[in-house]
Design a protein around this motif. Sequence first.
Motif, mmCIF file in Angstrom:
data_model
loop_
_atom_site.group_PDB
_atom_site.id
_atom_site.type_symbol
_atom_site.label_atom_id
_atom_site.label_comp_id
_atom_site.label_asym_id
_atom_site.label_seq_id
_atom_site.Cartn_x
_atom_site.Cartn_y
_atom_site.Cartn_z
ATOM 1 N N GLU A 90 20.652 38.562 -75.350
ATOM 2 C CA GLU A 90 19.469 38.070 -74.626
ATOM 3 C C GLU A 90 18.391 37.753 -75.666
ATOM 4 O OE1 GLU A 90 16.333 40.097 -73.269
ATOM 5 O OE2 GLU A 90 16.422 40.795 -75.330
ATOM 6 N N THR A 92 14.728 38.037 -75.404
ATOM 7 C CA THR A 92 13.392 38.649 -75.420
ATOM 8 C C THR A 92 13.194 39.555 -76.639
ATOM 9 O OG1 THR A 92 13.535 38.617 -73.032
ATOM 10 C CG2 THR A 92 11.738 39.903 -73.968
ATOM 11 N N ARG A 121 27.740 37.791 -74.185
ATOM 12 C CA ARG A 121 27.933 39.040 -73.439
ATOM 13 C C ARG A 121 29.421 39.170 -73.119
ATOM 14 N NH1 ARG A 121 22.831 38.946 -69.095
ATOM 15 N NH2 ARG A 121 21.244 38.483 -70.685
ATOM 16 N N GLU A 123 31.513 39.904 -70.814
ATOM 17 C CA GLU A 123 31.610 40.152 -69.377
ATOM 18 C C GLU A 123 32.958 39.652 -68.902
ATOM 19 O OE1 GLU A 123 27.881 40.037 -67.011
ATOM 20 O OE2 GLU A 123 27.454 38.328 -68.290
ATOM 21 N N GLY A 128 30.545 30.780 -63.125
ATOM 22 C CA GLY A 128 29.118 31.039 -63.365
ATOM 23 C C GLY A 128 28.850 32.203 -64.294
ATOM 24 N N TYR A 130 29.928 33.658 -68.146
ATOM 25 C CA TYR A 130 30.639 33.314 -69.380
ATOM 26 C C TYR A 130 30.361 34.348 -70.459
ATOM 27 C CZ TYR A 130 30.847 29.172 -66.646
ATOM 28 O OH TYR A 130 31.070 28.324 -65.592
ATOM 29 N N GLN A 135 20.686 29.995 -72.569
ATOM 30 C CA GLN A 135 19.480 30.293 -71.774
ATOM 31 C C GLN A 135 18.282 29.482 -72.221
ATOM 32 O OE1 GLN A 135 17.892 34.294 -71.291
ATOM 33 N NE2 GLN A 135 19.936 35.066 -70.784
ATOM 34 N N GLU A 139 8.561 33.381 -73.281
ATOM 35 C CA GLU A 139 7.888 34.661 -73.429
ATOM 36 C C GLU A 139 6.409 34.387 -73.713
ATOM 37 O OE1 GLU A 139 10.105 36.918 -72.850
ATOM 38 O OE2 GLU A 139 11.972 36.012 -73.550
ATOM 39 N N ARG A 266 16.491 44.402 -61.552
ATOM 40 C CA ARG A 266 16.989 43.719 -62.758
ATOM 41 C C ARG A 266 17.691 44.668 -63.732
ATOM 42 N NH1 ARG A 266 16.889 39.043 -63.808
ATOM 43 N NH2 ARG A 266 16.142 39.147 -65.949
ATOM 44 N N TYR A 270 13.675 47.101 -69.961
ATOM 45 C CA TYR A 270 12.328 46.962 -70.515
ATOM 46 C C TYR A 270 11.254 46.540 -69.524
ATOM 47 C CZ TYR A 270 14.215 42.167 -71.545
ATOM 48 O OH TYR A 270 14.804 40.936 -71.505
ATOM 49 N N TYR A 271 11.627 46.248 -68.286
ATOM 50 C CA TYR A 271 10.612 45.712 -67.365
ATOM 51 C C TYR A 271 9.658 46.774 -66.846
ATOM 52 C CZ TYR A 271 13.393 41.460 -67.296
ATOM 53 O OH TYR A 271 14.051 40.321 -67.665
ATOM 54 N N ALA A 288 22.202 33.915 -59.587
ATOM 55 C CA ALA A 288 20.864 33.939 -60.187
ATOM 56 C C ALA A 288 20.714 32.769 -61.152
ATOM 57 C CB ALA A 288 20.630 35.258 -60.903
ATOM 58 N N GLY A 311 7.973 37.289 -69.290
ATOM 59 C CA GLY A 311 8.855 36.162 -69.604
ATOM 60 C C GLY A 311 9.950 35.985 -68.579
ATOM 61 N N PHE A 312 10.797 34.986 -68.829
ATOM 62 C CA PHE A 312 11.969 34.789 -67.972
ATOM 63 C C PHE A 312 13.074 34.114 -68.767
ATOM 64 C CE2 PHE A 312 9.921 30.671 -67.494
ATOM 65 C CZ PHE A 312 10.989 29.808 -67.618
ATOM 66 N N GLY A 315 19.841 30.405 -66.923
ATOM 67 C CA GLY A 315 21.115 29.959 -67.501
ATOM 68 C C GLY A 315 21.345 28.466 -67.292
HETATM 69 P P1 HAM Z 1 19.075 37.936 -67.461
HETATM 70 O O1 HAM Z 1 18.784 38.040 -66.004
HETATM 71 O O2 HAM Z 1 20.038 38.908 -68.034
HETATM 72 O O3 HAM Z 1 17.677 38.046 -68.197
HETATM 73 O O4 HAM Z 1 19.582 36.471 -67.803
HETATM 74 C C1 HAM Z 1 18.803 35.356 -67.453
HETATM 75 C C2 HAM Z 1 19.674 34.292 -66.801
HETATM 76 O O5 HAM Z 1 20.728 33.925 -67.685
HETATM 77 C C3 HAM Z 1 20.394 34.721 -65.516
HETATM 78 O O6 HAM Z 1 19.545 34.596 -64.405
HETATM 79 C C4 HAM Z 1 21.520 33.690 -65.467
HETATM 80 O O7 HAM Z 1 21.033 32.440 -64.990
HETATM 81 C C5 HAM Z 1 21.864 33.526 -66.943
HETATM 82 N N1 HAM Z 1 23.006 34.384 -67.331
HETATM 83 C C6 HAM Z 1 22.984 35.681 -67.681
HETATM 84 N N2 HAM Z 1 24.215 36.113 -68.012
HETATM 85 C C7 HAM Z 1 25.046 35.063 -67.878
HETATM 86 C C8 HAM Z 1 26.446 34.859 -68.085
HETATM 87 N N3 HAM Z 1 27.248 35.824 -68.525
HETATM 88 N N4 HAM Z 1 26.956 33.622 -67.829
HETATM 89 C C9 HAM Z 1 26.166 32.609 -67.402
HETATM 90 N N5 HAM Z 1 24.830 32.752 -67.205
HETATM 91 C C10 HAM Z 1 24.276 33.952 -67.434
HETATM 92 C C11 HAM Z 1 17.508 38.037 -69.543
HETATM 93 O O8 HAM Z 1 18.369 37.781 -70.338
HETATM 94 C C12 HAM Z 1 16.080 38.285 -69.946
HETATM 95 N N6 HAM Z 1 15.988 38.226 -71.411
HETATM 96 C C13 HAM Z 1 15.124 37.307 -69.304
HETATM 97 C C14 HAM Z 1 13.712 37.549 -69.684
HETATM 98 C C15 HAM Z 1 13.011 36.877 -70.621
HETATM 99 N N7 HAM Z 1 12.944 38.492 -69.201
HETATM 100 C C16 HAM Z 1 11.765 38.441 -69.809
HETATM 101 N N8 HAM Z 1 11.797 37.475 -70.680
#
Ligand code: HAM
Length: 436
Positions: A90, A92, A121, A123, A128, A130, A135, A139, A266, A270-271, A288, A311-312, A315
């Motif tokens: 990720e 952040t 990751r 997973e 949807g 991977y 991303q 921030e 979530r 860290y939130y 999502a 932040g956010f 994907g």
């Molecule tokens: P997250 O919810 O883990 O947040 O990931 C953000 C977005 O990335 C998800 O809503 C989804 O659209 C996409 N995503 C996550 N994992 C996968 C995956 N394995 N395959 C495809 N798409 C994926 C974060 O990562 C935080 N860093 C967001 C954030 C930024 N919060 C504060 N600042």
Amino acid sequence: MKYSIPKGTFDILPHEPKEEDWWRLSHHWEYLESVIRTVAHDFGFSEIRTPIFERSELFVRAVGEASDIVSKEMYTFEDRGGRSLTLRPEGTACVMRAFVEKNLHQLGGPHKYFYISPMFRYERPQAGRYRQHHQFGCEAIGIKSPEQDVEMIEMVCELFRRLGLKDLTVMVNSVGSADSRDTYREALRTFLEPQLASLSKDSQHRFEKNVLRILDSKDEGDQKILENAPLITDFLDEESKEHFDTVCTLLEKIGLNFIINPKLVRGLDYYNKTVFEITSSSLGAHNALGGGGRYDGMTKLFGGPDLPAVGFGSGLERILQTMMKHDIAFPLPKAPFVYLVPMGDAAHTFCFETLCQLRRNHIPAEMDFSGKKVKYGLQQADSLNAHYCVVIGDDELNTSIVKLKALATRTEEETSLSTLIETLKRSWNAHTLAAR
Ligand code: HAM
């Protein structure tokens, strides 16, 4: 030996035979990335690029040891110097590391950063989901007022509006301060303990280490049990409650439809205070499109000053897949303005020189290098969707007259070889002006 792509990854290519995989076409990615950049700049965010790997400890500390990401999904390896490194799961933590390390807080604000980056990751791959995804993340550091939270939510919604996405649900919640979360965790454990044996295996595992994540369970039995569970919104400290009320009021004021989902917590530890997620009804289980929230104090955790931040992340794969499901039209791939087809050796050299001149004048141009028959060159021009095709052979070189064939209308106009570049320049300028 033929090699295949690692599980859970995909290629982004200019051609894709299977219609259901058209979201992987590279010109679709280019289009999406260009809209993202425009939106990010319109909202005052500047690009940040950090390394693809960081020290493993960075993610353990920021994302949390008990989180799924850290406990099961990180691509961690030891480098030749014996350091533990991790492919970033990720963005952040990486941005905050760079911010603190470079003392960016000492520069004047606002500190608003965006990135478009691959994340890794481990997973279970599914539609949807991977092992390498991409991303768009933003921030904003240093501002604690609720406008900053709402700007984030508005920004990702504005991106989706500009892309033409509909039927999205915006969910918001507050997870309060660390203290209010501790009290809530205990209340949730007390509520769930008598029913522990009836919870799904996953939720039973989460009970001790990560009880809040049980709220996210997709298991129907778990959901039934959770119906009467205590809600985090009833445990918020005064400051978080006031902050959250203002966030909701501001969202209403700007006409952004949302629902309060008190079970939204979530997966990253860290939130604090606001969290949000945007889902699409046209995606399957992993629906999502994006999510984020506030993470005040991460700068302090990394040895910097104590600053608020929000932040956010969203994907790109899921955005593109939703666009395909909604039948949203993408711009066509970039086409050459001129396609040159030479006949004979002398014409080859002339065409190559002309090709270079056209490109030096910023005119997209292509030429058939294959030495095959004219018919092949004409087919290439058509398949590349070229605007003009120009065939040049000994006749054209002797008479100094060439024909510009407009492929869409099948009309032709004559011009002199000596003024070919000038003619095409004028025509290209008119073409680009009309396209604006
Ligand atoms: P997250 O919810 O883990 O947040 O990931 C953000 C977005 O990335 C998800 O809503 C989804 O659209 C996409 N995503 C996550 N994992 C996968 C995956 N394995 N395959 C495809 N798409 C994926 C974060 O990562 C935080 N860093 C967001 C954030 C930024 N919060 C504060 N600042």
